[in-house]
Design a protein around this motif. Structure first.
Motif, PDB file in Angstrom:
ATOM      1  N   LYS A  39      36.046  42.603  48.713  1.00  0.00           N
ATOM      2  CA  LYS A  39      36.081  41.156  48.451  1.00  0.00           C
ATOM      3  C   LYS A  39      37.498  40.617  48.588  1.00  0.00           C
ATOM      4  CE  LYS A  39      34.695  37.763  44.958  1.00  0.00           C
ATOM      5  NZ  LYS A  39      34.110  37.596  43.593  1.00  0.00           N
ATOM      6  N   ASP A  40      38.487  41.384  48.110  1.00  0.00           N
ATOM      7  CA  ASP A  40      39.891  40.956  48.232  1.00  0.00           C
ATOM      8  C   ASP A  40      40.312  40.850  49.699  1.00  0.00           C
ATOM      9  OD1 ASP A  40      40.470  40.830  45.433  1.00  0.00           O
ATOM     10  OD2 ASP A  40      40.543  43.016  45.406  1.00  0.00           O
ATOM     11  N   LEU A  41      39.868  41.833  50.492  1.00  0.00           N
ATOM     12  CA  LEU A  41      40.211  41.806  51.916  1.00  0.00           C
ATOM     13  C   LEU A  41      39.577  40.607  52.611  1.00  0.00           C
ATOM     14  CD1 LEU A  41      39.828  45.617  52.725  1.00  0.00           C
ATOM     15  CD2 LEU A  41      41.963  44.327  52.504  1.00  0.00           C
ATOM     16  N   ARG A  42      38.344  40.275  52.228  1.00  0.00           N
ATOM     17  CA  ARG A  42      37.662  39.128  52.847  1.00  0.00           C
ATOM     18  C   ARG A  42      38.319  37.812  52.431  1.00  0.00           C
ATOM     19  NH1 ARG A  42      33.012  41.741  51.024  1.00  0.00           N
ATOM     20  NH2 ARG A  42      32.717  40.092  49.456  1.00  0.00           N
TER      21      ARG A  42
ATOM     22  N   ILE B  30      47.779  41.420  47.138  1.00  0.00           N
ATOM     23  CA  ILE B  30      46.359  41.047  47.060  1.00  0.00           C
ATOM     24  C   ILE B  30      45.601  41.820  45.983  1.00  0.00           C
ATOM     25  CG2 ILE B  30      46.265  40.417  49.510  1.00  0.00           C
ATOM     26  CD1 ILE B  30      44.654  43.048  49.941  1.00  0.00           C
ATOM     27  N   MET B  31      46.251  42.784  45.360  1.00  0.00           N
ATOM     28  CA  MET B  31      45.516  43.587  44.370  1.00  0.00           C
ATOM     29  C   MET B  31      45.211  42.772  43.119  1.00  0.00           C
ATOM     30  SD  MET B  31      48.477  46.085  42.784  1.00  0.00           S
ATOM     31  CE  MET B  31      49.769  45.457  41.707  1.00  0.00           C
ATOM     32  N   SER B  32      44.096  43.119  42.467  1.00  0.00           N
ATOM     33  CA  SER B  32      43.741  42.502  41.200  1.00  0.00           C
ATOM     34  C   SER B  32      44.490  43.221  40.099  1.00  0.00           C
ATOM     35  CB  SER B  32      42.229  42.611  40.956  1.00  0.00           C
ATOM     36  OG  SER B  32      41.518  41.901  41.939  1.00  0.00           O
ATOM     37  N   SER B  33      45.267  42.478  39.352  1.00  0.00           N
ATOM     38  CA  SER B  33      46.107  43.066  38.318  1.00  0.00           C
ATOM     39  C   SER B  33      46.393  41.996  37.267  1.00  0.00           C
ATOM     40  CB  SER B  33      47.399  43.601  38.914  1.00  0.00           C
ATOM     41  OG  SER B  33      48.208  44.224  37.951  1.00  0.00           O
ATOM     42  N   PRO B  34      46.477  42.305  35.978  1.00  0.00           N
ATOM     43  CA  PRO B  34      46.350  43.654  35.405  1.00  0.00           C
ATOM     44  C   PRO B  34      44.914  44.170  35.468  1.00  0.00           C
ATOM     45  CG  PRO B  34      46.488  42.013  33.672  1.00  0.00           C
ATOM     46  CD  PRO B  34      46.756  41.285  34.959  1.00  0.00           C
ATOM     47  N   LEU B  35      44.802  45.479  35.443  1.00  0.00           N
ATOM     48  CA  LEU B  35      43.502  46.126  35.556  1.00  0.00           C
ATOM     49  C   LEU B  35      42.677  45.988  34.288  1.00  0.00           C
ATOM     50  CD1 LEU B  35      43.961  49.561  37.353  1.00  0.00           C
ATOM     51  CD2 LEU B  35      42.530  47.666  38.074  1.00  0.00           C
ATOM     52  N   ILE B  36      41.347  45.944  34.488  1.00  0.00           N
ATOM     53  CA  ILE B  36      40.420  46.026  33.360  1.00  0.00           C
ATOM     54  C   ILE B  36      39.923  47.462  33.326  1.00  0.00           C
ATOM     55  CG2 ILE B  36      38.240  45.198  32.404  1.00  0.00           C
ATOM     56  CD1 ILE B  36      38.736  42.588  33.929  1.00  0.00           C
ATOM     57  N   THR B  37      40.284  48.211  32.301  1.00  0.00           N
ATOM     58  CA  THR B  37      39.951  49.633  32.239  1.00  0.00           C
ATOM     59  C   THR B  37      39.061  49.937  31.042  1.00  0.00           C
ATOM     60  OG1 THR B  37      41.986  50.059  31.012  1.00  0.00           O
ATOM     61  CG2 THR B  37      42.064  50.354  33.402  1.00  0.00           C
TER      62      THR B  37
ATOM     63  N   ILE C   2      33.579  40.682  38.021  1.00  0.00           N
ATOM     64  CA  ILE C   2      34.140  41.675  38.929  1.00  0.00           C
ATOM     65  C   ILE C   2      33.062  42.663  39.331  1.00  0.00           C
ATOM     66  CG2 ILE C   2      36.496  41.499  38.072  1.00  0.00           C
ATOM     67  CD1 ILE C   2      35.979  43.881  36.271  1.00  0.00           C
ATOM     68  N   SER C   3      33.329  43.418  40.389  1.00  0.00           N
ATOM     69  CA  SER C   3      32.327  44.356  40.914  1.00  0.00           C
ATOM     70  C   SER C   3      32.705  45.816  40.700  1.00  0.00           C
ATOM     71  CB  SER C   3      32.124  44.113  42.409  1.00  0.00           C
ATOM     72  OG  SER C   3      33.349  44.277  43.111  1.00  0.00           O
ATOM     73  N   HIS C   4      33.923  46.084  40.214  1.00  0.00           N
ATOM     74  CA  HIS C   4      34.368  47.460  40.001  1.00  0.00           C
ATOM     75  C   HIS C   4      35.114  47.572  38.666  1.00  0.00           C
ATOM     76  CE1 HIS C   4      33.695  47.486  44.361  1.00  0.00           C
ATOM     77  NE2 HIS C   4      33.626  48.808  44.292  1.00  0.00           N
ATOM     78  N   LEU C   5      34.918  48.695  37.993  1.00  0.00           N
ATOM     79  CA  LEU C   5      35.669  48.998  36.778  1.00  0.00           C
ATOM     80  C   LEU C   5      36.424  50.309  36.983  1.00  0.00           C
ATOM     81  CD1 LEU C   5      33.015  48.337  33.963  1.00  0.00           C
ATOM     82  CD2 LEU C   5      34.812  46.793  34.744  1.00  0.00           C
ATOM     83  N   VAL C   6      37.613  50.381  36.435  1.00  0.00           N
ATOM     84  CA  VAL C   6      38.406  51.611  36.508  1.00  0.00           C
ATOM     85  C   VAL C   6      38.295  52.324  35.159  1.00  0.00           C
ATOM     86  CG1 VAL C   6      40.705  52.588  36.806  1.00  0.00           C
ATOM     87  CG2 VAL C   6      39.992  50.621  38.197  1.00  0.00           C
ATOM     88  N   LEU C   7      37.950  53.610  35.202  1.00  0.00           N
ATOM     89  CA  LEU C   7      37.819  54.412  33.990  1.00  0.00           C
ATOM     90  C   LEU C   7      39.041  55.319  33.860  1.00  0.00           C
ATOM     91  CD1 LEU C   7      34.064  55.429  34.302  1.00  0.00           C
ATOM     92  CD2 LEU C   7      35.044  53.332  33.401  1.00  0.00           C
TER      93      LEU C   7
END
Length: 639
Positions: free
Chosen positions: A216-219, A236-243, A262-267
């Motif tokens: 989505k960021d690239l688009r 273009i990165m989403s920051s700060p991260l939601i972890t 959002i469509s992705h979560l970082v664990l």
């Protein structure tokens, strides 16, 4: 001047969740943006795989069928106040089902972007939408669904997240992390994502996560020309991260994604950006997890119109069991969930069988599950043990009534056999007239076992006394239970005979604590896990339960946990028995799934050293509880 139409819409929506969680003033303002949609019979609201609409729907009048087009199956019927078409709000994906008007209908189309902020800030709204979407239940708090996610004995409380199975089912996530640094060129990021076939790239600095880049960021940021492809990842990165921590449940994941859009979560290891990333969770991962949700299975079972439809669902339950074991969920919880699903299958098969009868039953009845299913311990497909009890009728009507229920029982046992439960080799099934009796007949039969306890009577008692009502009248079953406990209290010698019978199962080990295996027959050189390990614990718990007049508990480890409360001086021993019974059942279940059988007979050669040690640890507990039975009930006097 007031908008009379929007006020009428607000008054209607106020009656139903999730809109009932909004104030009337907010609803009145909000309703001015709602569109009224009229549909004739058979009009399509949206088709399967159609792109998402900018709104979801509420039924004002009429009925809407939700159809699985490729199978031609109606999944649900939405009527007044029901919400449907939530996928654009929850997942931003094409519709999976077709929505078609069953009759002339009036719908309210709710603008998604207008409603989304309310779902983010109001927890009650968010919970409702997640439950509706996750379980495919258009209104999980409606009278027909409230408290029924796991059957009649498990209550659903929308204000208690710990009570929902979506809150204990862990999502599976990708552990293969593709990462780059903040200074990496965007072009290289895109090439790497394409090569690795991933939809997200983690951005790390000093081995800690600092951002994420998705398709989505690239688009939205690069393809539109906002940022040059020669720019750097940090632009273009989403920051700060939601972890989040690794043990993330389905509901938590969905709520997190919906809340932040959002469509992705970082664990990460501890759920913060201060520790290393261990995985990335996508919306797709969440949807895969939802496919194996028990609430979905229960709904599918209740909707089944034939035994043939239940059979593949039963296979899905086995896959769910495998997943729970892999996630190492507590055995007590796993057993409870699978047993509730088994009970749901039995209930639906009884209901389908009743529908096939020419006439409705002339007497109240109950279907009893016995043995391992009666104890909520039947996780694998084993043979049937069941009975049917019906209310007392006039002597002149007794055989005619029994004939009716025998015919019903034959249909039910055939249905259970069709979905994978073998017929009982000893014919201890409700289709046998010995196990299809009136209340007074069962009272007479059980009293005979208790007052004249021979070997056969003890064997029958050990199976029958673990019954559980799977379908039908509760008062009938309670009446029989009260009779059994009262009779046992009058004839305490029965407990000594029952204890003696419990000691007949041979020891698990011989000299030097070696496993005792079968000496001949089909299972020569195999270890009988059921007879030598599980049954001694199960039988001991049954005797002790009866001696304490303990009602309402049939599960083995729950019996021991209750005994630990009743006898504090012996609590450590009883809790050891509780642990051992769960450990052995888990071991048997794993072996059964591994070898595609009942898990009863184990090839010791295939066990690892660790598995042998774990098994042997439970054996001392078995020996100790058998000594308790021998001393407490003085079994030497009745041997």
């Amino acid at each position: 001047m007031q908008n009379a139409i929007s006020y009428r819409i607000a008054d209607f929506l106020k009656k139903f969740p999730p809109f009932s969680y909004l104030t009337l003033k907010v609803l009145q303002e909000f309703s001015q943006e709602i569109t009224i949609v009229h549909k004739e019979k058979n009009d399509v609201i949206f088709e399967s795989e159609e792109k998402p609409h900018p709104h979801f729907y509420v039924v004002n009048k009429g009925a809407i069928n939700l159809i699985k087009k490729d199978e031609g199956i109606t999944i649900d019927i939405c009527d007044e106040g029901d919400v449907f078409g939530l996928r654009p709000l929850m997942a931003n994906e094409n519709y999976r089902l077709e929505a078609k008007a069953q009759e002339e209908s009036i719908l309210y189309a709710i603008p998604i972007e207008l409603f989304r902020p309310y779902s983010k800030v109001n927890a009650s709204i968010g919970n409702f939408l997640v439950e509706s979407f996750a379980s495919n239940t258009r209104n999980p708090y409606s009278k027909s669904h409230k408290g029924q996610l796991l059957g009649d004995t498990v209550k659903f409380n929308p204000n208690n997240s710990g009570s929902r199975l979506l809150d204990v089912q862990l999502v599976e996530y990708s552990k293969s992390i593709i990462s780059s640094s903040p200074g990496t060129k965007i072009k290289n990021i895109a090439q790497k994502m394409t090569k690795k076939e991933v939809g997200a790239m983690l951005i790390e600095k000093d081995e800690l996560p600092v951002g994420i880049i998705t398709d989505k960021d690239l688009r939205n940021k690069v393809a539109t020309g906002e940022v040059s492809i020669t720019g750097k990842a940090k632009h273009i990165m989403s920051s700060p991260l939601i972890t989040y921590p690794r043990k993330l449940t389905v509901t938590q994941a969905q709520m997190a994604m919906m809340k932040s859009n959002i469509s992705h979560l970082v664990l990460t290891e501890d759920g913060t950006t201060n520790t290393k990333a261990i995985g990335i969770l996508s919306k797709h991962d969440v949807m895969v997890s939802l496919g194996n949700n028990p609430a979905v299975f229960v709904k599918a079972i209740k909707r089944a119109q034939s035994v043939d439809e239940i059979k593949p669902i039963r296979k899905g339950i086995t896959n769910l069991l495998k997943g729970y074991l892999e996630q190492n969920l507590p055995m007590a919880l796993t057993s409870k969930i699978i047993s509730e699903l088994n009970d749901a299958c039995i209930k639906q098969i009884v209901a389908l069988s009743l529908a096939k009868m020419e006439n409705p039953p002339s007497a109240v009845f109950a279907w009893l599950a016995m043995g391992s299913q009666g104890r909520s311990e039947q996780l694998l497909h084993t043979d049937q043990d069941n009975a049917l009890i019906f209310e007392n009728v006039a002597k002149s009507q007794l055989e005619e009534t029994r004939s009716y229920f025998l015919d019903l029982a034959k249909k039910v046992t055939a249905g259970l056999n069709h979905i994978g439960y073998e017929y009982c080799p000893a014919d201890m099934m409700a289709s046998n007239k010995k196990w299809c009796l009136s209340l007074d007949e069962f009272k007479k039969e059980t009293k005979s076992w208790i007052t004249n306890p021979g070997p056969d009577e003890i064997l029958l008692s050990s199976i029958f006394f673990d019954y559980n009502r799977a379908y039908g009248d509760k008062e009938l079953v309670d009446n029989l239970s009260e009779h059994i406990f009262e009779t046992v209290s009058k004839y305490p010698i029965f407990l000594a005979h029952l204890a003696s019978g419990a000691l007949q199962n041979p020891s698990p080990t011989g000299f030097f604590r070696q496993f005792l295996v079968e000496q001949d027959g089909e299972h020569k050189d195999f270890f009988d896990l059921k007879r030598r390990a599980l049954m001694p614990l199960i039988d001991a718990a049954r005797v002790l339960t009866l001696s304490h007049n303990m009602t309402g508990i049939s599960n083995t480890w729950e019996r021991y946990e209750r005994l630990a409360q009743l006898e504090p001086n012996n609590s450590e021993q009883y809790l050891s028995c509780s642990y051992a019974s769960k450990a052995l059942l888990k071991f048997r279940t794993r072996q059964g799934l591994l070898n595609n059988d009942t898990g009863r007979f184990i090839s010791l050669e295939k066990l690892s050293k660790e598995e042998r040690i774990k098994l042997k640890r439970t054996f001392s507990t078995i020996k100790d509880i058998q000594e308790v039975l021998s001393l407490r009930f003085m079994t030497s006097r009745v041997s």
